[in-house]
Scaffold this motif. Sequence first.
Motif, mmCIF file in Angstrom:
data_model
loop_
_atom_site.group_PDB
_atom_site.id
_atom_site.type_symbol
_atom_site.label_atom_id
_atom_site.label_comp_id
_atom_site.label_asym_id
_atom_site.label_seq_id
_atom_site.Cartn_x
_atom_site.Cartn_y
_atom_site.Cartn_z
ATOM 1 N N ALA A 104 -40.757 49.133 12.050
ATOM 2 C CA ALA A 104 -41.738 50.075 11.492
ATOM 3 C C ALA A 104 -41.881 51.299 12.390
ATOM 4 O O ALA A 104 -41.968 52.435 11.910
ATOM 5 C CB ALA A 104 -43.089 49.386 11.315
ATOM 6 N N PHE A 105 -41.888 51.067 13.706
ATOM 7 C CA PHE A 105 -41.999 52.180 14.648
ATOM 8 C C PHE A 105 -40.771 53.090 14.548
ATOM 9 O O PHE A 105 -40.892 54.312 14.557
ATOM 10 C CB PHE A 105 -42.174 51.654 16.077
ATOM 11 C CG PHE A 105 -42.607 52.705 17.055
ATOM 12 C CD1 PHE A 105 -43.942 53.061 17.166
ATOM 13 C CD2 PHE A 105 -41.688 53.332 17.878
ATOM 14 C CE1 PHE A 105 -44.355 54.031 18.067
ATOM 15 C CE2 PHE A 105 -42.082 54.306 18.786
ATOM 16 C CZ PHE A 105 -43.423 54.655 18.883
ATOM 17 N N ALA A 106 -39.595 52.494 14.411
ATOM 18 C CA ALA A 106 -38.364 53.276 14.296
ATOM 19 C C ALA A 106 -38.357 54.105 13.018
ATOM 20 O O ALA A 106 -37.995 55.286 13.029
ATOM 21 C CB ALA A 106 -37.148 52.364 14.343
ATOM 22 N N LEU A 107 -38.760 53.510 11.887
ATOM 23 C CA LEU A 107 -38.798 54.253 10.630
ATOM 24 C C LEU A 107 -39.819 55.383 10.694
ATOM 25 O O LEU A 107 -39.541 56.510 10.281
ATOM 26 C CB LEU A 107 -39.111 53.328 9.452
ATOM 27 C CG LEU A 107 -39.226 54.022 8.086
ATOM 28 C CD1 LEU A 107 -37.952 54.794 7.740
ATOM 29 C CD2 LEU A 107 -39.577 53.012 7.006
ATOM 30 N N ALA A 108 -40.988 55.102 11.235
ATOM 31 C CA ALA A 108 -42.015 56.138 11.368
ATOM 32 C C ALA A 108 -41.525 57.275 12.259
ATOM 33 O O ALA A 108 -41.779 58.451 11.974
ATOM 34 C CB ALA A 108 -43.299 55.539 11.924
ATOM 35 N N THR A 109 -40.795 56.942 13.319
ATOM 36 C CA THR A 109 -40.232 57.969 14.199
ATOM 37 C C THR A 109 -39.232 58.829 13.435
ATOM 38 O O THR A 109 -39.240 60.055 13.543
ATOM 39 C CB THR A 109 -39.553 57.329 15.423
ATOM 40 O OG1 THR A 109 -40.536 56.563 16.140
ATOM 41 C CG2 THR A 109 -38.954 58.368 16.343
ATOM 42 N N TYR A 110 -38.385 58.204 12.639
ATOM 43 C CA TYR A 110 -37.413 58.943 11.832
ATOM 44 C C TYR A 110 -38.122 59.890 10.871
ATOM 45 O O TYR A 110 -37.765 61.071 10.762
ATOM 46 C CB TYR A 110 -36.519 57.974 11.055
ATOM 47 C CG TYR A 110 -35.437 58.676 10.275
ATOM 48 C CD1 TYR A 110 -34.213 58.974 10.867
ATOM 49 C CD2 TYR A 110 -35.635 59.064 8.956
ATOM 50 C CE1 TYR A 110 -33.221 59.628 10.170
ATOM 51 C CE2 TYR A 110 -34.654 59.717 8.240
ATOM 52 C CZ TYR A 110 -33.450 60.005 8.848
ATOM 53 O OH TYR A 110 -32.475 60.662 8.156
ATOM 54 N N VAL A 111 -39.144 59.391 10.180
ATOM 55 C CA VAL A 111 -39.878 60.210 9.217
ATOM 56 C C VAL A 111 -40.540 61.399 9.907
ATOM 57 O O VAL A 111 -40.534 62.506 9.378
ATOM 58 C CB VAL A 111 -40.910 59.347 8.447
ATOM 59 C CG1 VAL A 111 -41.874 60.199 7.649
ATOM 60 C CG2 VAL A 111 -40.196 58.358 7.536
ATOM 61 N N GLU A 112 -41.080 61.172 11.099
ATOM 62 C CA GLU A 112 -41.756 62.258 11.829
ATOM 63 C C GLU A 112 -40.784 63.273 12.419
ATOM 64 O O GLU A 112 -41.149 64.417 12.638
ATOM 65 C CB GLU A 112 -42.635 61.685 12.947
ATOM 66 C CG GLU A 112 -43.837 60.910 12.459
ATOM 67 C CD GLU A 112 -44.837 61.756 11.691
ATOM 68 O OE1 GLU A 112 -45.065 62.929 12.049
ATOM 69 O OE2 GLU A 112 -45.391 61.232 10.705
ATOM 70 N N VAL B 126 -38.271 49.487 -2.332
ATOM 71 C CA VAL B 126 -37.270 50.006 -1.403
ATOM 72 C C VAL B 126 -36.348 48.879 -0.920
ATOM 73 O O VAL B 126 -35.130 49.040 -0.879
ATOM 74 C CB VAL B 126 -37.935 50.726 -0.205
ATOM 75 C CG1 VAL B 126 -36.897 51.159 0.816
ATOM 76 C CG2 VAL B 126 -38.744 51.922 -0.673
ATOM 77 N N GLY B 127 -36.908 47.739 -0.583
ATOM 78 C CA GLY B 127 -36.101 46.609 -0.121
ATOM 79 C C GLY B 127 -35.120 46.130 -1.173
ATOM 80 O O GLY B 127 -33.953 45.868 -0.885
ATOM 81 N N ASP B 128 -35.590 46.027 -2.427
ATOM 82 C CA ASP B 128 -34.707 45.591 -3.509
ATOM 83 C C ASP B 128 -33.649 46.649 -3.826
ATOM 84 O O ASP B 128 -32.507 46.310 -4.138
ATOM 85 C CB ASP B 128 -35.515 45.250 -4.758
ATOM 86 C CG ASP B 128 -36.313 43.960 -4.604
ATOM 87 O OD1 ASP B 128 -35.996 43.164 -3.690
ATOM 88 O OD2 ASP B 128 -37.260 43.757 -5.389
ATOM 89 N N VAL C 86 -27.072 48.177 1.325
ATOM 90 C CA VAL C 86 -27.405 48.872 2.572
ATOM 91 C C VAL C 86 -28.669 48.249 3.157
ATOM 92 O O VAL C 86 -29.376 47.499 2.480
ATOM 93 C CB VAL C 86 -27.616 50.400 2.354
ATOM 94 C CG1 VAL C 86 -26.346 51.065 1.875
ATOM 95 C CG2 VAL C 86 -28.771 50.678 1.405
ATOM 96 N N ALA C 87 -28.955 48.564 4.392
ATOM 97 C CA ALA C 87 -30.173 48.074 5.046
ATOM 98 C C ALA C 87 -31.401 48.758 4.439
ATOM 99 O O ALA C 87 -31.329 49.900 3.982
ATOM 100 C CB ALA C 87 -30.116 48.361 6.544
ATOM 101 N N SER C 88 -32.521 48.069 4.452
ATOM 102 C CA SER C 88 -33.774 48.641 3.933
ATOM 103 C C SER C 88 -34.129 49.931 4.659
ATOM 104 O O SER C 88 -34.618 50.880 4.050
ATOM 105 C CB SER C 88 -34.921 47.647 4.083
ATOM 106 O OG SER C 88 -34.692 46.514 3.290
ATOM 107 N N MET C 89 -33.870 49.963 5.961
ATOM 108 C CA MET C 89 -34.144 51.160 6.760
ATOM 109 C C MET C 89 -33.316 52.339 6.242
ATOM 110 O O MET C 89 -33.817 53.460 6.132
ATOM 111 C CB MET C 89 -33.821 50.891 8.232
ATOM 112 C CG MET C 89 -34.052 52.065 9.150
ATOM 113 S SD MET C 89 -35.784 52.337 9.539
ATOM 114 C CE MET C 89 -36.088 51.003 10.667
ATOM 115 N N THR C 90 -32.057 52.096 5.901
ATOM 116 C CA THR C 90 -31.184 53.143 5.388
ATOM 117 C C THR C 90 -31.703 53.663 4.055
ATOM 118 O O THR C 90 -31.722 54.878 3.815
ATOM 119 C CB THR C 90 -29.741 52.620 5.238
ATOM 120 O OG1 THR C 90 -29.301 52.169 6.526
ATOM 121 C CG2 THR C 90 -28.803 53.677 4.720
ATOM 122 N N ALA C 91 -32.136 52.768 3.179
ATOM 123 C CA ALA C 91 -32.679 53.182 1.883
ATOM 124 C C ALA C 91 -33.936 54.025 2.070
ATOM 125 O O ALA C 91 -34.108 55.055 1.401
ATOM 126 C CB ALA C 91 -32.979 51.959 1.024
#
Length: 169
Positions: free
Chosen positions: A120-128, A60-62, A69-74
């Motif tokens: 990580a908390f922000a990404l997990a929140t987005y996924v949930e 995902v990072g690569d 784009v940012a890794s979070m966006t990907a």
Amino acid sequence: MSDIAEGLEVHDRQHERGVPTVDATGNDLVECLDAHAEQLPCTPEAAASVLNAYAAGTSVGDCAREAGVASMTAAKLLHRCGIAGLSPLAPTARSILTDWLDGDLSRSEAVELTGADEAAFALATYVETHDAVPALADAVAGVLEPESTATVAKRDALAETMSSVGDLR
């Protein structure tokens, strides 16, 4: 054992896939993504770059770096396209996150209890809090099918150097 089994789900039937809008035969992925641009966290061009790189086995990072784009966006894009398993939290930590989302914990308590960093908390929140978009998942299904994987591409590229079963007799 109960810790290992926590978070497992059992389903009665398989997810119906339908006919993908994009396939491995060369349909324009950017055009298909353009039709769903309002549901993408980035431009259709960047999304196509991420999806193609991810389908080829890139991290995902690569993928994000390749697309600019940012890794979070990907990660958000892949989640919206129906890719499972992008939450950086384990099942117990996701349960704590759910408690925060339900208002049972403060955010600072939830972050501390999960042991996650802010990203990580922000990404997990987005996924949930954001479901995959079925129309978007269908639109990119052909790109993410096994015919598009790096393993198959390598096998095809090396096909003439490999002997067939008949040649071994």
